[in-house]
Design a protein around this motif. Structure first.
Motif, PDB file in Angstrom:
ATOM      1  N   ARG A 245       0.930  -1.379   0.301  1.00 57.62           N
ATOM      2  CA  ARG A 245       0.292  -0.186  -0.074  1.00 57.62           C
ATOM      3  C   ARG A 245       0.654   1.152   0.215  1.00 57.62           C
ATOM      4  NH1 ARG A 245      -1.899  -1.090   4.657  1.00 57.62           N
ATOM      5  NH2 ARG A 245      -1.609   0.676   5.820  1.00 57.62           N
ATOM      6  N   ILE A 246       2.200   1.557   0.643  1.00 60.56           N
ATOM      7  CA  ILE A 246       2.412   2.776   1.099  1.00 60.56           C
ATOM      8  C   ILE A 246       3.665   2.726  -0.285  1.00 60.56           C
ATOM      9  CG2 ILE A 246       4.578   3.528   1.766  1.00 60.56           C
ATOM     10  CD1 ILE A 246       4.157   1.610   4.797  1.00 60.56           C
ATOM     11  N   VAL A 247       3.695   1.886  -1.414  1.00 61.12           N
ATOM     12  CA  VAL A 247       4.025   1.481  -2.593  1.00 61.12           C
ATOM     13  C   VAL A 247       3.733   2.267  -3.617  1.00 61.12           C
ATOM     14  CG1 VAL A 247       5.315   0.194  -4.194  1.00 61.12           C
ATOM     15  CG2 VAL A 247       6.287  -0.403  -2.637  1.00 61.12           C
ATOM     16  N   GLN A 248       2.289   2.120  -3.405  1.00 64.13           N
ATOM     17  CA  GLN A 248       1.153   2.619  -4.137  1.00 64.13           C
ATOM     18  C   GLN A 248       0.975   3.574  -3.659  1.00 64.13           C
ATOM     19  OE1 GLN A 248      -2.414   0.181  -3.950  1.00 64.13           O
ATOM     20  NE2 GLN A 248      -3.682   1.163  -5.779  1.00 64.13           N
ATOM     21  N   LEU A 249       1.072   4.333  -2.846  1.00 62.71           N
ATOM     22  CA  LEU A 249       0.402   5.573  -2.675  1.00 62.71           C
ATOM     23  C   LEU A 249       1.831   6.612  -2.852  1.00 62.71           C
ATOM     24  CD1 LEU A 249      -0.149   7.110   1.425  1.00 62.71           C
ATOM     25  CD2 LEU A 249       1.639   7.605  -0.422  1.00 62.71           C
ATOM     26  N   LEU A 250       3.332   5.854  -3.475  1.00 60.71           N
ATOM     27  CA  LEU A 250       4.676   6.500  -3.361  1.00 60.71           C
ATOM     28  C   LEU A 250       3.923   7.298  -5.040  1.00 60.71           C
ATOM     29  CD1 LEU A 250       7.160   8.185  -3.102  1.00 60.71           C
ATOM     30  CD2 LEU A 250       7.700   5.534  -2.641  1.00 60.71           C
ATOM     31  N   LEU A 251       3.723   5.839  -5.518  1.00 58.70           N
ATOM     32  CA  LEU A 251       3.493   5.803  -6.616  1.00 58.70           C
ATOM     33  C   LEU A 251       2.132   6.754  -7.519  1.00 58.70           C
ATOM     34  CD1 LEU A 251       4.087   2.439  -7.802  1.00 58.70           C
ATOM     35  CD2 LEU A 251       5.586   4.095  -8.664  1.00 58.70           C
TER      36      LEU A 251
ATOM     37  N   GLU B  53      -9.085   7.625  -0.537  1.00 57.11           N
ATOM     38  CA  GLU B  53     -10.427   7.324  -1.507  1.00 57.11           C
ATOM     39  C   GLU B  53      -9.459   6.425  -2.495  1.00 57.11           C
ATOM     40  OE1 GLU B  53     -13.298   8.790  -4.216  1.00 57.11           O
ATOM     41  OE2 GLU B  53     -12.214   9.912  -3.647  1.00 57.11           O
ATOM     42  N   GLN B  54      -8.280   6.280  -2.831  1.00 54.49           N
ATOM     43  CA  GLN B  54      -7.931   5.777  -3.995  1.00 54.49           C
ATOM     44  C   GLN B  54      -7.280   4.237  -3.171  1.00 54.49           C
ATOM     45  OE1 GLN B  54      -7.704   6.321  -7.346  1.00 54.49           O
ATOM     46  NE2 GLN B  54      -8.738   7.906  -7.274  1.00 54.49           N
ATOM     47  N   LEU B  55      -6.571   4.452  -1.604  1.00 58.74           N
ATOM     48  CA  LEU B  55      -6.473   3.099  -1.659  1.00 58.74           C
ATOM     49  C   LEU B  55      -7.590   2.087  -0.598  1.00 58.74           C
ATOM     50  CD1 LEU B  55      -2.671   5.323   0.013  1.00 58.74           C
ATOM     51  CD2 LEU B  55      -2.713   3.842  -1.952  1.00 58.74           C
ATOM     52  N   GLU B  56      -7.950   3.199  -0.430  1.00 62.11           N
ATOM     53  CA  GLU B  56      -9.311   2.651   0.032  1.00 62.11           C
ATOM     54  C   GLU B  56      -8.876   2.018   1.137  1.00 62.11           C
ATOM     55  OE1 GLU B  56     -10.797  -1.026  -2.177  1.00 62.11           O
ATOM     56  OE2 GLU B  56     -11.633   0.419  -3.794  1.00 62.11           O
ATOM     57  N   VAL B  57      -8.933   3.268   2.167  1.00 61.12           N
ATOM     58  CA  VAL B  57      -8.122   3.454   3.775  1.00 61.12           C
ATOM     59  C   VAL B  57      -9.063   4.618   4.368  1.00 61.12           C
ATOM     60  CG1 VAL B  57      -6.490   1.693   3.139  1.00 61.12           C
ATOM     61  CG2 VAL B  57      -5.846   4.685   3.318  1.00 61.12           C
ATOM     62  N   SER B  58      -8.733   4.441   5.427  1.00 63.83           N
ATOM     63  CA  SER B  58      -8.961   5.895   6.433  1.00 63.83           C
ATOM     64  C   SER B  58      -7.768   6.684   5.970  1.00 63.83           C
ATOM     65  CB  SER B  58      -9.202   5.185   8.270  1.00 63.83           C
ATOM     66  OG  SER B  58      -7.752   4.920   8.181  1.00 63.83           O
ATOM     67  N   VAL B  59      -8.204   8.180   6.167  1.00 62.30           N
ATOM     68  CA  VAL B  59      -7.390   8.557   6.266  1.00 62.30           C
ATOM     69  C   VAL B  59      -6.031   9.236   7.372  1.00 62.30           C
ATOM     70  CG1 VAL B  59      -7.123  11.359   6.637  1.00 62.30           C
ATOM     71  CG2 VAL B  59      -8.857  10.460   5.321  1.00 62.30           C
ATOM     72  N   ARG B  60      -6.598   9.151   8.510  1.00 61.89           N
ATOM     73  CA  ARG B  60      -5.751   8.430   8.923  1.00 61.89           C
ATOM     74  C   ARG B  60      -4.714   7.140   8.936  1.00 61.89           C
ATOM     75  NH1 ARG B  60      -7.623   6.881  15.420  1.00 61.89           N
ATOM     76  NH2 ARG B  60      -8.764   8.590  15.270  1.00 61.89           N
ATOM     77  N   THR B  61      -4.924   6.376   8.443  1.00 59.72           N
ATOM     78  CA  THR B  61      -4.124   5.062   7.674  1.00 59.72           C
ATOM     79  C   THR B  61      -3.057   6.154   7.006  1.00 59.72           C
ATOM     80  OG1 THR B  61      -5.329   3.321   7.727  1.00 59.72           O
ATOM     81  CG2 THR B  61      -3.842   3.500   6.531  1.00 59.72           C
TER      82      THR B  61
ATOM     83  N   ARG C 269      -0.340   7.450   8.938  1.00 64.53           N
ATOM     84  CA  ARG C 269       0.655   6.648   9.439  1.00 64.53           C
ATOM     85  C   ARG C 269       1.822   6.632   8.045  1.00 64.53           C
ATOM     86  NH1 ARG C 269      -4.109   4.167  12.544  1.00 64.53           N
ATOM     87  NH2 ARG C 269      -4.017   2.199  10.560  1.00 64.53           N
ATOM     88  N   ASP C 270       0.763   6.051   7.035  1.00 62.30           N
ATOM     89  CA  ASP C 270       1.822   5.708   5.612  1.00 62.30           C
ATOM     90  C   ASP C 270       2.874   6.994   5.222  1.00 62.30           C
ATOM     91  OD1 ASP C 270       0.185   3.146   6.231  1.00 62.30           O
ATOM     92  OD2 ASP C 270      -0.599   3.587   3.850  1.00 62.30           O
ATOM     93  N   VAL C 271       2.696   7.839   5.481  1.00 61.48           N
ATOM     94  CA  VAL C 271       2.693   9.513   5.198  1.00 61.48           C
ATOM     95  C   VAL C 271       4.649   9.515   6.182  1.00 61.48           C
ATOM     96  CG1 VAL C 271       3.545  12.054   4.907  1.00 61.48           C
ATOM     97  CG2 VAL C 271       1.416  10.715   4.116  1.00 61.48           C
TER      98      VAL C 271
END
Length: 324
Positions: free
Chosen positions: A5-11, A26-34, A37-39
């Motif tokens: 997921r983190i790789v997908q966020l970076l891409l 929305e794109q990753l289908e997770v919460s804003v809080r998640t 954390r990934d950032v």
């Protein structure tokens, strides 16, 4: 799972530029809080990522930063070869380009993924056109696609079903949609409308920029158009009795809205297995042809006008086919 997921966020940030936490969620289908954390994890890993607050803020990579984490998984490589539609690509004038791109992609894959991709192509074929219909003749498609891609205004001579049947329009083309083997142009004149490409008699690409809204979502517009189309064409309801034989094959005999209505409103079967249901119908002429086509497997109970029309048609058929 989190690493992918983190790789997908970076891409996503690399390919789309600045995105808010809500957009990433929305794109990753997770919460804003998640996302937060990934950032933080990317910051800890030394990725040059920064955020800006405010209405126009969001997260963005430092200009010039590129990641090399673009390798394909097995499922991703396979899915790429399932999305290819060579027929529509040829219609858009991109057949040679698609073939060349696929060759380059295949050559770049490691041997094990190349073998899997080849097996996918050999075992699955996607055929867009529907049954019982000839494909549309679309001589204007390539020019329309070029205008959409280059964001150029167009002038068309268009044939439509209602009067006046021959019209001209100057349009801003927003996108093309392939639906059941038929191409539709989504474009804006006085309002955003859809045009069947096969009905475009002439198309001229103008040397003027198209004013395409930055936030226009083609897929969302098309879904809204389909919903509105169904609402407009279903102008009433009919009460019908359906034989057990037809009910068992109804999913292949009628459109989904009618089949769904039968299953949702069907009464308990009578001693012979027939059920009574209320279904949506289009104009009287269409409903008359539809139910008459099922012969003795459907009885129309209401409305009275529709039942009377079918009764008269049955009587006329009886006279036509009576011996002597």
């Amino acid at each position: 799972m989190r690493a992918a997921r983190i790789v997908q966020l970076l891409l996503l940030l690399q390919t789309r530029g600045r995105l808010t936490a809500a957009q990433l969620a929305e794109q990753l289908e997770v919460s804003v809080r998640t996302v937060y954390r990934d950032v933080d994890a990317l910051h800890a890993a030394g990725v040059p990522l920064y955020g800006e607050a405010g209405h126009s803020g969001g997260y963005q990579l430092l200009e010039g930063y590129r990641t090399r984490l673009t390798g394909l998984t097995e499922n991703e490589a396979e899915s790429l070869f399932l999305t290819g539609l060579p027929g529509p690509a040829r219609e858009l004038g991109l057949g040679a380009e698609v073939a060349a791109a696929w060759l380059k992609l295949t050559a770049s894959l490691p041997p094990e993924l190349r073998d899997r991709a080849t097996r996918i192509q050999q075992r699955f074929h996607l055929d867009a056109p529907s049954w019982y219909a000839e494909p549309d003749d679309t001589p204007a498609l390539a020019a329309a696609a070029d205008a959409v891609w280059r964001e150029r205004r167009i002038h068309i001579h268009y044939h439509r079903w209602r009067a006046p049947t021959e019209v001209t329009r100057t349009l801003d083309p927003y996108g093309l949609v392939l639906k059941a083997g038929r191409w539709y142009l989504v474009a804006a004149g006085k309002r955003i409308s859809t045009y069947r490409v096969s009905q475009i008699r002439e198309l001229t690409v103008l040397d003027e920029d198209c004013r395409r809204p930055a936030d226009f979502d083609l897929a969302a517009f098309w879904q809204s158009y389909l919903d509105d189309f169904d609402a407009r064409r279903h102008v009433g309801t009919a009460t019908i009795r359906v034989s057990p034989e037809l009910r068992g094959n109804l999913v292949d005999a009628v459109e989904p809205a009618i089949h769904r209505a039968v299953e949702e409103t069907a009464s308990a079967p009578d001693p012979d297995g027939w059920v009574t249901a209320t279904v949506p119908v289009e104009k009287m002429g269409h409903a008359h042809r539809l139910f008459l086509g099922f012969g003795a497997d459907v009885e129309v109970l209401a409305p009275a006008e529709l039942r009377d029309r079918i009764t008269r048609s049955v009587a006329a058929l009886a006279r036509t086919y009576s011996p002597g």
